[in-house]
Design an enzyme around this catalytic site. Structure first.
Site, PDB file in Angstrom:
ATOM      1  CB  SER A 177      -0.897   0.007   1.243  1.00  0.00           C
ATOM      2  OG  SER A 177      -1.534   1.258   1.428  1.00  0.00           O
ATOM      3  CE1 TYR A 190      -4.523  -2.306   4.871  1.00  0.00           C
ATOM      4  CE2 TYR A 190      -3.547  -0.139   4.537  1.00  0.00           C
ATOM      5  CZ  TYR A 190      -4.130  -1.283   4.027  1.00  0.00           C
ATOM      6  OH  TYR A 190      -4.308  -1.405   2.664  1.00  0.00           O
TER       7      TYR A 190
END
Length: 285
Positions: A177, A190
């Site tokens: 990401s 995350y």
């Protein structure tokens, strides 16, 4: 793709979300996309393959000639639709429900794929979850464990299960990401898992290249997937993606072609690298 939508406010109460409840629906394949046989005869296993980026990758892979196995948590209707989309291209599809954070399940899933589809050539580690919190003290031990269990432990487990079936010319592509590169104050755990995935990708590449297996990653920016309305409040969903240079969220179809490239012989001299479909944000790495 010239879709410039900023999406209306919406929220889903269950994670990781359901694509059939999103308004508007994500775009999983660009109109007029034509496969060129880049994955002809291959078998691919895609985790988180029921919807969002996973669905888009599955449909693109099928368009390129691959048979596709989907691993997903519990979004049965989304998975069934993705299976129909794959089969509509004339390719075979298998769907397997379970938790990638469970190593025994990963072993069972890979065994089922090889039994049903004959072999395994491409592994796409895409499954993930996120739980926004305002401060690090709000992240419980249970949440921390769960996020790491799904996002990075699951990738280790899937690679361990798949490796005995992979051979020279096989490919592994992991989803990381933009949050690894930019940081994310509201997604501390995350973003940390996504940093771990980059390190895992680079290290696994060095480990597997002697066997002729390439390992790369894709680091999406803000992409319109079920994870967004199931994670964020409605007002934040309404502005999701507006802060990148392109001023909009990306579509899963705009990410899937990165996976096609990295899974195919088009990227035969690329390993240990990361592609960045992120709406124009400049990142290092």
């Amino acid at each position: 793709m010239t879709d410039n939508r900023i999406n209306p406010p919406q929220h889903q109460d269950s994670m990781p979300g359901h694509e059939d409840q999103m308004t508007p629906a994500p775009i999983y394949i660009r109109p007029g996309y034509r496969g060129a046989g880049k994955l002809e005869g291959k078998v691919a296993l895609i985790t988180g393959g029921d919807s969002g980026i996973g669905r888009a990758v599955a449909v693109h892979f099928a368009q390129e000639g691959a048979d596709v196995a989907l691993v997903y948590l519990n979004e049965h209707e989304d998975a069934a639709k993705t299976v129909r989309l794959i089969e509509a291209t004339g390719r075979r599809a298998v769907s397997i429900a379970g938790d990638v954070g469970d190593e025994a399940f990963c072993q069972q899933a890979v065994s089922q794929v090889v039994k049903d589809l004959g072999h395994l050539d491409v592994l796409i580690n895409n499954a993930a979850e996120q739980h926004p919190q305002e401060t690090v003290t709000d992240i419980s031990a249970e949440q921390l464990q769960r996020t790491f269990q799904t996002n990075i432990f699951g990738q280790f487990y899937m690679v361990k299960a798949a490796l005995p079936h992979l051979k020279e010319g096989s490919a592994i592509v992991n989803t990381t990401s933009v949050t690894h590169y930019k940081g994310s104050g509201g997604l501390l755990d995350y973003a940390s898992t996504k940093g771990a995935i980059v390190a895992f990708t680079r290290s696994l590449s060095e480990n597997l290249l002697p066997q002729g297996i390439r390992v790369n990653a894709v680091a999406p920016g803000p992409i319109w997937t079920p994870l967004i309305p199931s994670t964020f409040p409605a007002d934040k969903v309404a502005t999701f993606g507006a802060d990148v240079p392109m001023k909009r969220p990306g579509q899963p179809a705009e990410v899937a072609t990165c996976f096609v490239f990295l899974a195919s012989e088009d990227s035969s001299y690329i390993s240990g690298q990361v592609l960045h479909p992120n709406g124009g944000e400049i990142v290092n790495g």
